[in-house]
Design an enzyme around this catalytic site. Structure first.
Site, PDB file in Angstrom:
ATOM      1  N   ASN A   6      -8.995  16.207 -61.870  1.00 23.95           N
ATOM      2  CA  ASN A   6      -8.785  17.567 -62.370  1.00 23.95           C
ATOM      3  C   ASN A   6      -7.940  18.318 -61.338  1.00 23.95           C
ATOM      4  O   ASN A   6      -8.446  18.679 -60.274  1.00 23.95           O
ATOM      5  CB  ASN A   6     -10.158  18.237 -62.569  1.00 23.95           C
ATOM      6  CG  ASN A   6     -10.036  19.686 -62.977  1.00 23.95           C
ATOM      7  OD1 ASN A   6      -8.961  20.161 -63.327  1.00 23.95           O
ATOM      8  ND2 ASN A   6     -11.154  20.397 -62.933  1.00 23.95           N
ATOM      9  N   PHE A   7      -6.676  18.535 -61.673  1.00 25.55           N
ATOM     10  CA  PHE A   7      -5.779  19.202 -60.712  1.00 25.55           C
ATOM     11  C   PHE A   7      -6.034  20.704 -60.610  1.00 25.55           C
ATOM     12  O   PHE A   7      -5.557  21.357 -59.705  1.00 25.55           O
ATOM     13  CB  PHE A   7      -4.312  18.999 -61.122  1.00 25.55           C
ATOM     14  CG  PHE A   7      -3.762  17.610 -60.894  1.00 25.55           C
ATOM     15  CD1 PHE A   7      -4.506  16.628 -60.276  1.00 25.55           C
ATOM     16  CD2 PHE A   7      -2.446  17.309 -61.291  1.00 25.55           C
ATOM     17  CE1 PHE A   7      -3.972  15.356 -60.065  1.00 25.55           C
ATOM     18  CE2 PHE A   7      -1.904  16.043 -61.080  1.00 25.55           C
ATOM     19  CZ  PHE A   7      -2.667  15.066 -60.471  1.00 25.55           C
ATOM     20  N   LYS A   8      -6.731  21.256 -61.609  1.00 33.61           N
ATOM     21  CA  LYS A   8      -6.936  22.720 -61.665  1.00 33.61           C
ATOM     22  C   LYS A   8      -5.567  23.407 -61.638  1.00 33.61           C
ATOM     23  O   LYS A   8      -4.646  22.914 -62.278  1.00 33.61           O
ATOM     24  CB  LYS A   8      -7.861  23.184 -60.537  1.00 33.61           C
ATOM     25  CG  LYS A   8      -9.133  22.338 -60.491  1.00 33.61           C
ATOM     26  CD  LYS A   8     -10.196  22.870 -59.598  1.00 33.61           C
ATOM     27  CE  LYS A   8     -11.418  21.953 -59.679  1.00 33.61           C
ATOM     28  NZ  LYS A   8     -12.563  22.445 -58.930  1.00 33.61           N
ATOM     29  N   HIS A  82     -15.510  23.689 -68.287  1.00 35.52           N
ATOM     30  CA  HIS A  82     -15.533  23.601 -66.824  1.00 35.52           C
ATOM     31  C   HIS A  82     -16.135  24.882 -66.237  1.00 35.52           C
ATOM     32  O   HIS A  82     -15.912  25.972 -66.760  1.00 35.52           O
ATOM     33  CB  HIS A  82     -14.123  23.363 -66.272  1.00 35.52           C
ATOM     34  CG  HIS A  82     -14.154  23.035 -64.813  1.00 35.52           C
ATOM     35  ND1 HIS A  82     -14.234  24.001 -63.839  1.00 35.52           N
ATOM     36  CD2 HIS A  82     -14.161  21.847 -64.160  1.00 35.52           C
ATOM     37  CE1 HIS A  82     -14.285  23.408 -62.650  1.00 35.52           C
ATOM     38  NE2 HIS A  82     -14.244  22.109 -62.818  1.00 35.52           N
ATOM     39  N   GLU A  84     -15.386  26.667 -63.779  1.00 35.37           N
ATOM     40  CA  GLU A  84     -14.446  27.739 -63.416  1.00 35.37           C
ATOM     41  C   GLU A  84     -14.041  28.545 -64.645  1.00 35.37           C
ATOM     42  O   GLU A  84     -13.761  29.744 -64.556  1.00 35.37           O
ATOM     43  CB  GLU A  84     -13.228  27.145 -62.686  1.00 35.37           C
ATOM     44  CG  GLU A  84     -13.611  26.779 -61.254  1.00 35.37           C
ATOM     45  CD  GLU A  84     -12.885  25.584 -60.675  1.00 35.37           C
ATOM     46  OE1 GLU A  84     -11.853  25.177 -61.232  1.00 35.37           O
ATOM     47  OE2 GLU A  84     -13.376  25.043 -59.669  1.00 35.37           O
ATOM     48  N   GLU A 151     -21.540  18.627 -63.347  1.00 39.36           N
ATOM     49  CA  GLU A 151     -20.938  19.177 -62.135  1.00 39.36           C
ATOM     50  C   GLU A 151     -21.745  20.392 -61.673  1.00 39.36           C
ATOM     51  O   GLU A 151     -21.527  21.507 -62.180  1.00 39.36           O
ATOM     52  CB  GLU A 151     -19.497  19.621 -62.413  1.00 39.36           C
ATOM     53  CG  GLU A 151     -18.599  18.517 -62.898  1.00 39.36           C
ATOM     54  CD  GLU A 151     -17.132  18.850 -62.649  1.00 39.36           C
ATOM     55  OE1 GLU A 151     -16.494  18.110 -61.907  1.00 39.36           O
ATOM     56  OE2 GLU A 151     -16.650  19.866 -63.166  1.00 39.36           O
ATOM     57  N   GLY A 157     -16.027  22.101 -55.087  1.00 37.40           N
ATOM     58  CA  GLY A 157     -15.115  22.675 -54.101  1.00 37.40           C
ATOM     59  C   GLY A 157     -15.771  23.103 -52.800  1.00 37.40           C
ATOM     60  O   GLY A 157     -15.159  23.783 -51.985  1.00 37.40           O
ATOM     61  N   SER A 187     -17.335  17.787 -55.297  1.00 36.29           N
ATOM     62  CA  SER A 187     -17.100  17.266 -53.945  1.00 36.29           C
ATOM     63  C   SER A 187     -17.203  15.747 -53.854  1.00 36.29           C
ATOM     64  O   SER A 187     -17.747  15.211 -52.886  1.00 36.29           O
ATOM     65  CB  SER A 187     -18.031  17.939 -52.933  1.00 36.29           C
ATOM     66  OG  SER A 187     -17.737  19.320 -52.863  1.00 36.29           O
TER      67      SER A 187
HETATM   68  P1  PGA Z   1     -14.095  19.230 -56.447  1.00 38.87           P
HETATM   69  O1  PGA Z   1     -13.951  19.740 -57.981  1.00 38.87           O
HETATM   70  O2  PGA Z   1     -13.972  17.737 -56.484  1.00 38.87           O
HETATM   71  O3  PGA Z   1     -12.959  19.891 -55.717  1.00 38.87           O
HETATM   72  O4  PGA Z   1     -15.439  19.672 -55.975  1.00 38.87           O
HETATM   73  C1  PGA Z   1     -14.541  19.035 -59.025  1.00 38.87           C
HETATM   74  C2  PGA Z   1     -14.295  19.737 -60.336  1.00 38.87           C
HETATM   75  O5  PGA Z   1     -14.334  20.970 -60.391  1.00 38.87           O
HETATM   76  O6  PGA Z   1     -14.049  19.075 -61.365  1.00 38.87           O
END
Ligand code: PGA
Length: 229
Positions: A6-8, A82, A84, A151, A157, A187
């Site tokens: 997931n590049f976000k 997700h 976010e 998650e 993150g 993470s």
């Molecule tokens: P992260 O993000 O690996 O940077 O913790 C995972 C995600 O949000 O899918």
């Protein structure tokens, strides 16, 4: 085993093209790989999925993309729910469920994310599962093209993944609700992917920050190849 990136809101179209070219220099064997770049880097490629999409073919939805825009690139994979988007963009469960139903009708492979915030985790596993069940409201857990991603919000993150027992117990409980693959995310790094993938009921990982470096992500796929379940 599924290993997804997931590049976000990272990488340009050009960078994504270079990334895919490099990524494909390794053999994935039995590992299924998916890459979710930003909208501007969507392209016709079997690895690519969208990080989000509006539940309509097209229309007056400023700032969104829908089925027509995904169809242009032959994209049949979408990430929904997700954390976010739930927490920063304030998406409600009702709205996410609408997206789910729409893209299910279109036959998309849906990577559907759930996960609890820290205050819920502190209350224990029963509270975690109750919380996750609210994130499954309106979601068809038997959908054949569903991939669940667990998650925990506090692990995304932060550099601190959930512990082995937390992942084991939570995936076990989610397994009682669905037979579909369950990924862990939060993470996941090169130094913990091996341990995480060995946990029962972990069918893969969803990787954010560690996926941004293609060499690291390639190594992560190589580690996944070694794990036979
Ligand atoms: P992260 O993000 O690996 O940077 O913790 C995972 C995600 O949000 O899918």
């Amino acid at each position: 085993m599924i290993v997804a990136a997931n590049f976000k809101m990272n990488k340009t179209r050009k960078e994504t093209e270079e990334y895919l070219k490099e990524l494909k220099t390794i053999d994935f064997q039995d590992v299924k790989v998916a890459v979710f770049p930003p909208f501007t880097a969507l392209m016709e490629d079997e690895l690519i999925g969208a990080q989000n999409a509006y539940p309509a073919k097209n229309g007056a939805y400023t700032g969104e993309i829908g089925l027509e825009q995904l169809d242009e690139f032959g994209i049949k994979r979408v990430l929904l729910g997700h954390s976010e988007r739930r927490h920063i963009l304030n998406e409600t469960q009702e709205f996410i469920a609408k997206k789910f139903s729409f893209y299910k009708e279109c036959g998309f492979e849906i990577y559907y994310c759930v996960g609890e915030p820290l205050e819920v985790r502190k209350k224990g596993i029963n509270a975690v599962i109750d919380y996750i069940k609210t994130q499954f409201e309106g979601i068809d857990l038997e959908y054949e093209n569903l991939v669940v991603a667990y998650e925990p919000v506090w692990a995304i993150g932060t550099g601190v993944s959930a512990g082995r027992d937390e992942i084991k117990e939570t995936h076990q409980s989610i397994r009682e609700l669905t037979k579909r693959p369950i990924l862990y995310g939060g993470s996941v790094k090169l130094n913990n992917i091996g341990e995480i993938l060995k946990i029962p009921n972990v069918d893969g990982v969803l990787v954010g920050s560690a996926s941004l470096d293609v060499e690291v992500f390639k190594e992560m796929i190589n580690k996944a190849k070694e794990i036979k379940k």
